[in-house]
Write an enzyme that holds these catalytic residues in place. Structure first.
Site, PDB file in Angstrom:
ATOM      1  N   LYS A  42       0.850  -1.194   0.000  1.00  0.00           N
ATOM      2  CA  LYS A  42       0.000   0.000   0.000  1.00  0.00           C
ATOM      3  C   LYS A  42       0.883   1.241   0.000  1.00  0.00           C
ATOM      4  O   LYS A  42       1.803   1.366   0.807  1.00  0.00           O
ATOM      5  CB  LYS A  42      -0.901   0.011   1.242  1.00  0.00           C
ATOM      6  CG  LYS A  42      -1.830   1.217   1.304  1.00  0.00           C
ATOM      7  CD  LYS A  42      -2.831   1.069   2.437  1.00  0.00           C
ATOM      8  CE  LYS A  42      -2.340   1.608   3.750  1.00  0.00           C
ATOM      9  NZ  LYS A  42      -2.421   3.061   3.912  1.00  0.00           N
TER      10      LYS A  42
ATOM     11  N   ASP B 236      -3.508   4.249  -1.739  1.00  0.00           N
ATOM     12  CA  ASP B 236      -4.392   4.708  -0.663  1.00  0.00           C
ATOM     13  C   ASP B 236      -4.375   6.234  -0.631  1.00  0.00           C
ATOM     14  O   ASP B 236      -3.683   6.842   0.174  1.00  0.00           O
ATOM     15  CB  ASP B 236      -3.916   4.108   0.665  1.00  0.00           C
ATOM     16  CG  ASP B 236      -4.771   4.570   1.830  1.00  0.00           C
ATOM     17  OD1 ASP B 236      -5.936   4.953   1.605  1.00  0.00           O
ATOM     18  OD2 ASP B 236      -4.254   4.546   2.969  1.00  0.00           O
TER      19      ASP B 236
ATOM     20  N   LYS C 229      -7.268   8.113  -0.602  1.00  0.00           N
ATOM     21  CA  LYS C 229      -8.464   8.573   0.125  1.00  0.00           C
ATOM     22  C   LYS C 229      -9.054   9.839  -0.500  1.00  0.00           C
ATOM     23  O   LYS C 229      -9.157  10.895   0.119  1.00  0.00           O
ATOM     24  CB  LYS C 229      -8.133   8.822   1.591  1.00  0.00           C
ATOM     25  CG  LYS C 229      -7.776   7.563   2.339  1.00  0.00           C
ATOM     26  CD  LYS C 229      -7.803   7.767   3.830  1.00  0.00           C
ATOM     27  CE  LYS C 229      -7.469   6.490   4.564  1.00  0.00           C
ATOM     28  NZ  LYS C 229      -6.081   6.051   4.413  1.00  0.00           N
TER      29      LYS C 229
ATOM     30  N   ASP D 104     -13.760  14.939  -2.956  1.00  0.00           N
ATOM     31  CA  ASP D 104     -13.798  16.298  -3.504  1.00  0.00           C
ATOM     32  C   ASP D 104     -15.123  16.429  -4.247  1.00  0.00           C
ATOM     33  O   ASP D 104     -15.983  15.526  -4.129  1.00  0.00           O
ATOM     34  CB  ASP D 104     -12.583  16.496  -4.457  1.00  0.00           C
ATOM     35  CG  ASP D 104     -12.141  17.956  -4.551  1.00  0.00           C
ATOM     36  OD1 ASP D 104     -13.022  18.830  -4.732  1.00  0.00           O
ATOM     37  OD2 ASP D 104     -10.935  18.228  -4.468  1.00  0.00           O
TER      38      ASP D 104
ATOM     39  N   THR E 217     -10.295   3.579  11.336  1.00  0.00           N
ATOM     40  CA  THR E 217     -10.123   2.668  12.477  1.00  0.00           C
ATOM     41  C   THR E 217      -9.570   3.365  13.724  1.00  0.00           C
ATOM     42  O   THR E 217      -9.523   2.771  14.795  1.00  0.00           O
ATOM     43  CB  THR E 217      -9.183   1.505  12.097  1.00  0.00           C
ATOM     44  OG1 THR E 217      -7.970   2.051  11.560  1.00  0.00           O
ATOM     45  CG2 THR E 217      -9.827   0.602  11.064  1.00  0.00           C
TER      46      THR E 217
ATOM     47  N   ARG F 160       2.917  -0.572  10.930  1.00  0.00           N
ATOM     48  CA  ARG F 160       3.945  -0.571  11.973  1.00  0.00           C
ATOM     49  C   ARG F 160       4.335  -1.926  12.543  1.00  0.00           C
ATOM     50  O   ARG F 160       5.532  -2.144  12.794  1.00  0.00           O
ATOM     51  CB  ARG F 160       3.534   0.420  13.082  1.00  0.00           C
ATOM     52  CG  ARG F 160       3.662   1.868  12.628  1.00  0.00           C
ATOM     53  CD  ARG F 160       2.874   2.837  13.492  1.00  0.00           C
ATOM     54  NE  ARG F 160       1.441   2.706  13.263  1.00  0.00           N
ATOM     55  CZ  ARG F 160       0.514   3.494  13.821  1.00  0.00           C
ATOM     56  NH1 ARG F 160       0.877   4.460  14.641  1.00  0.00           N
ATOM     57  NH2 ARG F 160      -0.758   3.309  13.546  1.00  0.00           N
TER      58      ARG F 160
END
Ligand SMILES: O=C(O)c1cc(=O)[nH]c(=O)n1[C@@H]1O[C@H](COP(=O)(O)O)[C@@H](O)[C@H]1O
Length: 247
Positions: A46, A73, A75, A78, A128, A219
């Site tokens: 990603k 990704d 996102k 608009d 999340t 992470r």
């Protein structure tokens, strides 16, 4: 791509391809070093907004040339004209997935923008890192569960290919939407890992057992002392949950 082909492919996806590693780095150089360390253990990456501003888009094309699958990704959100044109432009990349926020206007425009291309759109339902209190603070009348369900129904009505949601909602959304919608869950934490800013987190095995098609992990892999071992452990968890379900 025929839309009808997607579900069959989703159920047949091997455990290794269900893991999507988030390359959350500032530069393509750092991302490239991580991809080198992960080697053939990871096939799906990603590229998010941090790396996009640090050479991530040309790097995404290198990954695709090397045979990796890529999730852009970005996102997007608009006015419809801008979203449709951005999605049409992004579709030229040859990536597998692109995120847009799950607002009805945005999703409809995105769908029109990628028409005729194999790029699959994922609607981001509720981040999340949010819980009910965060939604109330942001002015929403719905809690997480109801807002995810509402946006999922709107995404299905628009004909979006999939959703980003937490593993906590996957079971209910799979029941609501059926097998065709691609359900992708970030907020994945192996047992004992630090949650950080994730408020709706689950283990890899629990997410897969609940019905997630793909798991996004950043992470816990990219900050591990041995990222490759961390990725392999997560893939093994995904595989064990899949076989427990017989899928
Ligand atoms: O769209 C996403 O990928 C996303 C949506 C969401 O609701 N939550 C979420 O964490 N993500 C992304 O998933 C990744 C999670 O990273 P870690 O928390 O480090 O595993 C990050 O790249 C986030 O941008």
């Amino acid at each position: 791509m025929s839309e009808a082909a997607a579900p069959a492919r989703q159920s047949a996806v091997p455990a290794r391809e269900r893991l999507i590693v988030a390359l959350d780095f500032a530069t393509a150089r750092e991302a490239e070093a991580m991809v080198g360390r992960l080697g053939d253990s990871v096939s799906f990456y990603k590229i998010g907004m941090e790396l996009a501003y640090g050479g991530g888009l040309p790097f995404a094309q290198d990954l695709i040339k090397d045979g990796k699958q890529v999730f852009l990704d970005l996102k997007l959100h608009d006015i419809p004209n801008t979203v449709a044109r951005a999605c049409a432009n992004a579709a030229r990349f040859g990536a597998d997935f692109l995120t847009v926020h799950a607002y009805p206007q945005t999703m409809a425009a995105a769908k029109a923008g990628v028409a005729g291309s194999p790029l699959r759109l994922l609607g981001v339902t509720v981040m999340t890192s949010y819980d009910d209190k965060d939604l109330a603070e942001a002015g929403y009348a719905y809690g997480v569960k109801d807002l995810v369900a509402r946006r999922a129904a709107q995404a299905r009505d628009v004909g979006l290919h999939g959703l980003i949601l937490s593993a906590e909602e996957v079971g209910a959304m799979r029941a609501q939407l059926g097998p065709d919608m691609i359900l992708v869950t970030p907020g994945i934490r192996p047992a004992g890992a630090k949650a950080g800013d994730q408020k709706r987190a689950m283990t890899p095995a629990a997410a897969r057992a609940a019905g997630a098609d793909h798991l996004v992990v950043g992470r816990p892999i990219i900050e591990a002392d041995d990222p490759r071992a961390a990725a392999e452990a997560i893939i093994a968890e995904i595989a064990s949950a899949a076989s427990a379900k017989g899928s």
